[in-house]
Scaffold this motif. Structure first.
Motif, PDB file in Angstrom:
ATOM      1  N   ILE A 136       0.841  -1.208   0.000  1.00 39.54           N
ATOM      2  CA  ILE A 136       0.000   0.000   0.000  1.00 39.54           C
ATOM      3  C   ILE A 136       0.870   1.250   0.000  1.00 39.54           C
ATOM      4  CG2 ILE A 136      -1.651   1.341   1.355  1.00 39.54           C
ATOM      5  CD1 ILE A 136      -2.832  -1.333   2.316  1.00 39.54           C
ATOM      6  N   TYR A 137       1.900   1.254   0.842  1.00 39.50           N
ATOM      7  CA  TYR A 137       2.797   2.418   0.906  1.00 39.50           C
ATOM      8  C   TYR A 137       3.587   2.583  -0.395  1.00 39.50           C
ATOM      9  CZ  TYR A 137       2.041   3.301   5.894  1.00 39.50           C
ATOM     10  OH  TYR A 137       1.489   3.637   7.107  1.00 39.50           O
ATOM     11  N   VAL A 138       4.032   1.475  -0.976  1.00 43.97           N
ATOM     12  CA  VAL A 138       4.787   1.547  -2.237  1.00 43.97           C
ATOM     13  C   VAL A 138       3.915   2.157  -3.334  1.00 43.97           C
ATOM     14  CG1 VAL A 138       5.795   0.166  -4.097  1.00 43.97           C
ATOM     15  CG2 VAL A 138       6.394  -0.324  -1.725  1.00 43.97           C
ATOM     16  N   VAL A 139       2.653   1.724  -3.401  1.00 40.44           N
ATOM     17  CA  VAL A 139       1.738   2.269  -4.401  1.00 40.44           C
ATOM     18  C   VAL A 139       1.447   3.738  -4.116  1.00 40.44           C
ATOM     19  CG1 VAL A 139      -0.635   2.177  -5.262  1.00 40.44           C
ATOM     20  CG2 VAL A 139       0.664   0.070  -4.982  1.00 40.44           C
ATOM     21  N   PHE A 140       1.212   4.065  -2.842  1.00 39.17           N
ATOM     22  CA  PHE A 140       0.825   5.419  -2.473  1.00 39.17           C
ATOM     23  C   PHE A 140       1.942   6.430  -2.739  1.00 39.17           C
ATOM     24  CE2 PHE A 140       0.155   8.816   0.754  1.00 39.17           C
ATOM     25  CZ  PHE A 140      -1.091   9.248   0.338  1.00 39.17           C
ATOM     26  N   TYR A 141       3.175   6.050  -2.403  1.00 43.48           N
ATOM     27  CA  TYR A 141       4.294   6.981  -2.587  1.00 43.48           C
ATOM     28  C   TYR A 141       5.018   6.774  -3.926  1.00 43.48           C
ATOM     29  CZ  TYR A 141       3.755   8.123   2.351  1.00 43.48           C
ATOM     30  OH  TYR A 141       3.242   8.544   3.567  1.00 43.48           O
ATOM     31  N   GLY A 142       4.947   5.547  -4.461  1.00 44.48           N
ATOM     32  CA  GLY A 142       5.680   5.250  -5.685  1.00 44.48           C
ATOM     33  C   GLY A 142       4.961   5.641  -6.962  1.00 44.48           C
ATOM     34  N   THR A 143       3.624   5.549  -6.957  1.00 41.96           N
ATOM     35  CA  THR A 143       2.875   5.869  -8.175  1.00 41.96           C
ATOM     36  C   THR A 143       3.062   7.327  -8.619  1.00 41.96           C
ATOM     37  OG1 THR A 143       1.209   4.179  -7.650  1.00 41.96           O
ATOM     38  CG2 THR A 143       0.601   5.849  -9.263  1.00 41.96           C
ATOM     39  N   PRO A 144       2.922   8.310  -7.711  1.00 38.86           N
ATOM     40  CA  PRO A 144       3.169   9.695  -8.143  1.00 38.86           C
ATOM     41  C   PRO A 144       4.582   9.903  -8.682  1.00 38.86           C
ATOM     42  CG  PRO A 144       2.042   9.656  -6.032  1.00 38.86           C
ATOM     43  CD  PRO A 144       2.470   8.244  -6.316  1.00 38.86           C
ATOM     44  N   LEU A 145       5.561   9.225  -8.060  1.00 37.29           N
ATOM     45  CA  LEU A 145       6.934   9.345  -8.529  1.00 37.29           C
ATOM     46  C   LEU A 145       7.085   8.760  -9.926  1.00 37.29           C
ATOM     47  CD1 LEU A 145       9.887  10.082  -7.965  1.00 37.29           C
ATOM     48  CD2 LEU A 145      10.167   7.814  -6.922  1.00 37.29           C
ATOM     49  N   LEU A 146       6.475   7.604 -10.167  1.00 32.06           N
ATOM     50  CA  LEU A 146       6.542   6.974 -11.478  1.00 32.06           C
ATOM     51  C   LEU A 146       5.868   7.840 -12.536  1.00 32.06           C
ATOM     52  CD1 LEU A 146       7.122   4.558 -13.329  1.00 32.06           C
ATOM     53  CD2 LEU A 146       4.960   3.539 -12.556  1.00 32.06           C
ATOM     54  N   ILE A 147       4.701   8.383 -12.199  1.00 34.58           N
ATOM     55  CA  ILE A 147       3.986   9.245 -13.147  1.00 34.58           C
ATOM     56  C   ILE A 147       4.797  10.500 -13.449  1.00 34.58           C
ATOM     57  CG2 ILE A 147       1.928  10.696 -13.451  1.00 34.58           C
ATOM     58  CD1 ILE A 147       0.350   8.620 -11.895  1.00 34.58           C
TER      59      ILE A 147
ATOM     60  N   ILE B  76      -5.384  11.847  -8.329  1.00 36.78           N
ATOM     61  CA  ILE B  76      -5.660  10.522  -7.791  1.00 36.78           C
ATOM     62  C   ILE B  76      -5.973  10.640  -6.302  1.00 36.78           C
ATOM     63  CG2 ILE B  76      -4.783   8.187  -7.443  1.00 36.78           C
ATOM     64  CD1 ILE B  76      -2.914   8.607  -9.789  1.00 36.78           C
ATOM     65  N   SER B  77      -7.117  10.130  -5.901  1.00 31.70           N
ATOM     66  CA  SER B  77      -7.536  10.207  -4.508  1.00 31.70           C
ATOM     67  C   SER B  77      -6.948   9.038  -3.724  1.00 31.70           C
ATOM     68  CB  SER B  77      -9.065  10.145  -4.419  1.00 31.70           C
ATOM     69  OG  SER B  77      -9.522   8.875  -4.845  1.00 31.70           O
ATOM     70  N   PRO B  78      -6.957   9.114  -2.389  1.00 34.89           N
ATOM     71  CA  PRO B  78      -6.508   7.967  -1.579  1.00 34.89           C
ATOM     72  C   PRO B  78      -7.264   6.693  -1.926  1.00 34.89           C
ATOM     73  CG  PRO B  78      -6.684   9.916  -0.210  1.00 34.89           C
ATOM     74  CD  PRO B  78      -7.235  10.294  -1.552  1.00 34.89           C
ATOM     75  N   LEU B  79      -8.555   6.826  -2.251  1.00 28.74           N
ATOM     76  CA  LEU B  79      -9.337   5.658  -2.643  1.00 28.74           C
ATOM     77  C   LEU B  79      -8.760   5.025  -3.907  1.00 28.74           C
ATOM     78  CD1 LEU B  79     -11.757   3.783  -2.413  1.00 28.74           C
ATOM     79  CD2 LEU B  79     -13.125   5.493  -3.628  1.00 28.74           C
TER      80      LEU B  79
ATOM     81  N   THR C 180      -8.686  -4.459   4.074  1.00 33.69           N
ATOM     82  CA  THR C 180      -9.040  -3.048   3.878  1.00 33.69           C
ATOM     83  C   THR C 180      -8.853  -2.226   5.154  1.00 33.69           C
ATOM     84  OG1 THR C 180     -11.383  -3.504   4.365  1.00 33.69           O
ATOM     85  CG2 THR C 180     -10.710  -3.553   2.053  1.00 33.69           C
ATOM     86  N   SER C 181      -8.754  -2.908   6.299  1.00 36.60           N
ATOM     87  CA  SER C 181      -8.519  -2.187   7.551  1.00 36.60           C
ATOM     88  C   SER C 181      -7.177  -1.452   7.535  1.00 36.60           C
ATOM     89  CB  SER C 181      -8.557  -3.147   8.743  1.00 36.60           C
ATOM     90  OG  SER C 181      -7.530  -4.121   8.653  1.00 36.60           O
ATOM     91  N   LEU C 182      -6.289  -1.838   6.608  1.00 40.92           N
ATOM     92  CA  LEU C 182      -4.991  -1.164   6.489  1.00 40.92           C
ATOM     93  C   LEU C 182      -5.078   0.093   5.629  1.00 40.92           C
ATOM     94  CD1 LEU C 182      -2.714  -4.295   5.888  1.00 40.92           C
ATOM     95  CD2 LEU C 182      -3.026  -3.038   8.021  1.00 40.92           C
ATOM     96  N   ALA C 183      -6.194   0.256   4.931  1.00 40.08           N
ATOM     97  CA  ALA C 183      -6.326   1.408   4.036  1.00 40.08           C
ATOM     98  C   ALA C 183      -6.385   2.725   4.800  1.00 40.08           C
ATOM     99  CB  ALA C 183      -7.564   1.265   3.156  1.00 40.08           C
ATOM    100  N   PHE C 184      -6.700   2.668   6.097  1.00 39.82           N
ATOM    101  CA  PHE C 184      -6.725   3.922   6.874  1.00 39.82           C
ATOM    102  C   PHE C 184      -5.343   4.555   6.927  1.00 39.82           C
ATOM    103  CE2 PHE C 184      -5.153   1.208  10.274  1.00 39.82           C
ATOM    104  CZ  PHE C 184      -4.361   2.062  11.036  1.00 39.82           C
ATOM    105  N   ALA C 185      -4.296   3.748   6.652  1.00 37.96           N
ATOM    106  CA  ALA C 185      -2.925   4.271   6.674  1.00 37.96           C
ATOM    107  C   ALA C 185      -2.707   5.320   5.589  1.00 37.96           C
ATOM    108  CB  ALA C 185      -1.920   3.137   6.518  1.00 37.96           C
ATOM    109  N   ILE C 186      -3.536   5.285   4.530  1.00 39.33           N
ATOM    110  CA  ILE C 186      -3.421   6.303   3.476  1.00 39.33           C
ATOM    111  C   ILE C 186      -4.700   7.145   3.416  1.00 39.33           C
ATOM    112  CG2 ILE C 186      -1.713   5.073   2.091  1.00 39.33           C
ATOM    113  CD1 ILE C 186      -3.982   4.080   0.300  1.00 39.33           C
ATOM    114  N   LYS C 187      -5.370   7.246   4.567  1.00 43.89           N
ATOM    115  CA  LYS C 187      -6.491   8.174   4.762  1.00 43.89           C
ATOM    116  C   LYS C 187      -7.764   7.780   4.018  1.00 43.89           C
ATOM    117  CE  LYS C 187      -3.228  11.971   5.491  1.00 43.89           C
ATOM    118  NZ  LYS C 187      -2.786  13.312   5.056  1.00 43.89           N
ATOM    119  N   VAL C 188      -7.969   6.484   3.822  1.00 39.58           N
ATOM    120  CA  VAL C 188      -9.236   6.001   3.286  1.00 39.58           C
ATOM    121  C   VAL C 188     -10.148   5.717   4.471  1.00 39.58           C
ATOM    122  CG1 VAL C 188     -10.399   4.188   1.969  1.00 39.58           C
ATOM    123  CG2 VAL C 188      -8.163   5.024   1.238  1.00 39.58           C
TER     124      VAL C 188
END
Length: 237
Positions: free
Chosen positions: A72-83, A99-102, A174-182
């Protein structure tokens, strides 16, 4: 330390329930998209498609060998960097800021789900008799027709229990999604708990909701398995 308050747990239970729609949305969409991607990966590995076969195996190994929270963290922080790299190096104009947290959560859970489903699908297809596909080809069916009409129905019966487990794990994950503010069930429970510092009560509320959802899903997949098993037996007879 505040005493446990059953009245607070009951009063705030509807507030925690507000996180259910988002939890189910993430789980269902990730499961559906993961099924499509997982099927593609499974077929690439079964038919030994050059390059894609190895990449698929590497992808599955990486996802299964790393914690979901890390993904989740790799996607959350890595996707903007890749884009950002693609925009600068290739002249693309991808709007990662929109792109929203969702959206990040859906991407992370789909990636996770696809890896596990690919293994389930590959194993289920592997349990079918290879002679059936040869027979289908001999009567003029294409490979895709043979897979869809003959192999898929049988493989589905075998795969359903494991697919059900994957879906239930997705719901709990999905309980881990709160880590990225979902704001799903767990995040909603933490928010409500902060109002009166009654965290135990809210965590128990969340546990009860997760249990009811997962139990319902278990019953649903058990019903589907029974139904499709009977259907296959009727066809075989």
């Amino acid at each position: 330390m505040a005493n446990f308050s059953l009245a607070f747990a009951i009063e705030k239970f509807p507030e925690v329930l507000k996180g259910v729609p988002l939890t189910l949305l993430v789980a269902v969409i990730s499961m559906v998209l993961g099924t499509v991607i997982g099927l593609i990966i499974a077929l690439c590995r079964i038919y030994k498609v050059p390059v894609l076969n190895k990449l698929g195996a590497l992808y599955v190994s990486f996802v299964r060998g790393t914690p979901l929270l890390v993904q989740i963290y790799v996607v959350f922080y890595g996707t903007p960097l890749l884009i950002d790299i693609l925009n600068k190096e290739w002249g693309w104009h991808l709007p990662f800021s929109e792109i929203s947290p969702l959206g990040f959560a859906l991407l992370a859970f789909t990636i996770n789900s696809a890896a596990y489903q690919s293994e389930v699908i590959r194993g289920a297809i592997g349990t079918t008799d290879s002679g059936q596909m040869e027979a289908a080809l001999s009567i003029g069916m294409s490979t895709s027709q043979g897979l869809l009409r003959i192999i898929a129905p049988q493989a589905l019966v075998v795969a359903l229990p494991n697919l059900g487990n994957i879906f239930i794990n997705l719901i709990k994950g999905t309980s881990l999604a709160f880590a990225i503010k979902v704001i799903e069930i767990m995040a909603q429970a933490k928010i409500v708990a902060g109002d009166g510092y009654q965290y135990l009560e809210m965590y128990l509320d969340a546990s009860l909701i997760y249990w009811v959802i997962c139990w319902s899903c278990e019953r649903l997949f058990a019903w589907l398995e029974t139904r499709y098993s009977r259907h296959e037996r009727r066809i075989a007879a």
